[in-house]
Design an enzyme around this catalytic site. Structure first.
Site, mmCIF file in Angstrom:
data_model
loop_
_atom_site.group_PDB
_atom_site.id
_atom_site.type_symbol
_atom_site.label_atom_id
_atom_site.label_comp_id
_atom_site.label_asym_id
_atom_site.label_seq_id
_atom_site.Cartn_x
_atom_site.Cartn_y
_atom_site.Cartn_z
ATOM 1 N N GLU A 172 29.161 34.573 50.141
ATOM 2 C CA GLU A 172 28.300 35.593 49.522
ATOM 3 C C GLU A 172 27.945 35.278 48.065
ATOM 4 O O GLU A 172 28.113 36.102 47.176
ATOM 5 C CB GLU A 172 28.956 36.973 49.672
ATOM 6 C CG GLU A 172 29.210 37.303 51.144
ATOM 7 C CD GLU A 172 30.007 38.596 51.379
ATOM 8 O OE1 GLU A 172 30.363 39.273 50.400
ATOM 9 O OE2 GLU A 172 30.256 38.917 52.553
ATOM 10 N N ASN A 213 28.801 30.660 53.415
ATOM 11 C CA ASN A 213 28.649 31.781 54.340
ATOM 12 C C ASN A 213 27.992 32.959 53.609
ATOM 13 O O ASN A 213 28.283 33.210 52.443
ATOM 14 C CB ASN A 213 30.079 32.172 54.779
ATOM 15 C CG ASN A 213 30.152 33.122 55.940
ATOM 16 O OD1 ASN A 213 29.493 32.908 56.956
ATOM 17 N ND2 ASN A 213 30.957 34.169 55.808
ATOM 18 N N HIS A 249 25.847 40.800 60.264
ATOM 19 C CA HIS A 249 26.161 42.237 60.268
ATOM 20 C C HIS A 249 24.842 42.996 60.389
ATOM 21 O O HIS A 249 24.075 43.080 59.415
ATOM 22 C CB HIS A 249 26.872 42.643 58.975
ATOM 23 C CG HIS A 249 28.236 42.047 58.843
ATOM 24 N ND1 HIS A 249 29.284 42.417 59.660
ATOM 25 C CD2 HIS A 249 28.728 41.094 58.018
ATOM 26 C CE1 HIS A 249 30.367 41.729 59.330
ATOM 27 N NE2 HIS A 249 30.053 40.917 58.333
ATOM 28 N N GLU A 278 30.109 36.477 61.700
ATOM 29 C CA GLU A 278 30.712 37.818 61.582
ATOM 30 C C GLU A 278 29.883 38.866 62.323
ATOM 31 O O GLU A 278 29.660 39.976 61.809
ATOM 32 C CB GLU A 278 30.835 38.234 60.105
ATOM 33 C CG GLU A 278 31.581 37.238 59.228
ATOM 34 C CD GLU A 278 31.772 37.693 57.785
ATOM 35 O OE1 GLU A 278 31.553 38.888 57.480
ATOM 36 O OE2 GLU A 278 32.145 36.850 56.959
ATOM 37 N N ASP A 280 28.320 41.856 64.130
ATOM 38 C CA ASP A 280 28.531 43.201 64.671
ATOM 39 C C ASP A 280 27.240 43.985 64.458
ATOM 40 O O ASP A 280 26.408 43.611 63.629
ATOM 41 C CB ASP A 280 29.773 43.924 64.113
ATOM 42 C CG ASP A 280 29.831 44.077 62.611
ATOM 43 O OD1 ASP A 280 28.788 43.929 61.938
ATOM 44 O OD2 ASP A 280 30.919 44.367 62.091
#
Ligand code: 9MR
Length: 364
Positions: A172, A213, A249, A278, A280
């Site tokens: 990030e 990432n 996400h 990641e 979701d």
């Protein structure tokens, strides 16, 4: 939603790491009540389907759940071919007091993965969040901070040397507008901290694949384009960066990133691996069947983007059970973001991913 998931109980128990109490058959099947149901003999786990499609299917693992919840543990052991520690490799977890390391929970996950034939994504070495207070409140000079970061990377990557498949070295680093995040690292060390971090990680474990990432980089946008420019520059300078992790996400109320394959291809063209790290898809509660279908579609868009990209190595979900999701704690009124509900019943999204993987079998 009809329950379609099942844990192959015998296999799950046989494969579980010795460090944990083994689930009993009734605990793992939950026959007749809530919980995973038995799979038919021809059914395959996501991990098995992923093997046939040439992609690993991973999950983030919550170590408290892994220790306390046998059905959770059984699914984590059988359904996935890779694991990521959700929190236990982060700096505040491994070095809460300066100079004193606690590797135990992360070591447990590495042992669990080995016992279950899974790869491990190391997460994460350089981030602005979940830093120990001794570090954020230490008022260190630039030179001191650089030494501290060098030592952190060397010690952590060194501790797990040979056991980590992919490291999220930098996490990030960008803002959504494509500028660099104003973190303690950028402020004190300048943008060169990123190249340094990759070089130090490579020195400590030359075989681990090293990733940068981020979130909101699924499609082509200002942030993913800035990330692309950065990794192109790093490659030009022969900095040992191997891959780009796209977190994934999502929210059913946003457009699914239908240009994800075009975006990932830009990184592939530079000779980099890619991964969904990641995934979701959160839902504004209450859940209804339209939202559940939209969620399935969004998961599928992410996985298909990976399957369409030659060197996309893995598709990792950020947990599989709604019981342990980070989402309700951060997004008020939202939840149900995972592939399985709180009782490990699979949702339409699980079925959609299985179907995508079946269609991709033998094609990559
Ligand atoms: O899921 C993690 C949650 O348990 C932690 O409290 C949180 C702290 O910031 O981090 C969550 O994981 C994050 C991951 O490490 C990086 N990308 C975003 C994830 C969700 O916030």
């Amino acid at each position: 939603m009809k329950a379609t998931h099942a844990v192959v109980v015998g296999t799950a128990v046989a494969l579980l790491a010795g460090a944990f109490t083994l689930p009993t058959a009734s605990a793992a099947t939950g026959s007749g009540g809530p919980g995973p149901v038995k799979k038919g003999s021809s059914a395959r786990t996501l991990g098995e389907l992923g093997d046939r499609a040439g992609v690993r299917i991973g999950t983030a693992v919550d170590m408290s759940a892994l220790a306390a919840d046998a059905p959770y543990r059984a699914v984590a052991a059988t359904e996935f071919s890779a694991v990521t520690p959700e929190n236990v490799m982060k700096w505040e977890a491994v070095e809460p007091t300066r100079g004193t390391y606690d590797w135990a929970p992360a070591d447990q996950l590495v042992d669990f993965a080995r016992a279950n034939g899974q790869q491990v994504r190391g997460h994460t070495l350089v981030w602005h969040s979940q830093l120990p207070s001794w570090l954020t409140e230490g008022d260190f000079s630039a030179a001191e901070l650089r030494d501290i970061l060098h030592r952190h990377i060397t010690d952590e990557v060194g501790h797990f040397k040979g056991k980590i498949w992919q490291w999220d070295v930098v996490n990030e680093a960008f803002n959504d507008d494509g500028t660099m995040r104003d973190s303690i690292w950028l402020q004190k060390l300048g943008p060169g901290y990123i190249a340094d971090a990759f070089r130090w990680a490579h020195q400590a474990d030359p075989k681990a694949k090293l990733y940068i990432n981020d979130y909101n980089v699924e499609g082509v946008n200002a942030k993913s384009t800035a990330l692309l420019a950065l990794v192109a520059e790093l490659k030009k300078q022969h900095v040992p960066v191997d891959g780009v992790g796209v977190q994934g996400h999502l929210d059913v109320t946003y457009d699914a990133p239908h240009d994800i394959a075009a975006n990932l291809q830009r990184f592939d063209d530079l000779g980099l691996e890619t991964a969904i790290t990641e995934a979701d898809v959160r839902i504004p509660l209450p859940v209804d069947s339209t939202k559940t279908e939209a969620q399935a579609e969004a998961y599928s868009v992410l996985l298909q983007g990976c399957l369409l990209t030659e060197h996309c190595t893995d598709f990792t979900v950020w947990g599989f059970s709604d019981k342990y999701s980070w989402v309700p704690g951060v997004f008020k009124g939202e939840g149900s973001a995972n592939l399985m509900d709180e009782n490990l019943r699979t949702k339409a999204a699980y079925t959609a991913l299985s179907q995508d993987l079946k269609l991709a079998a033998g094609r990559r």
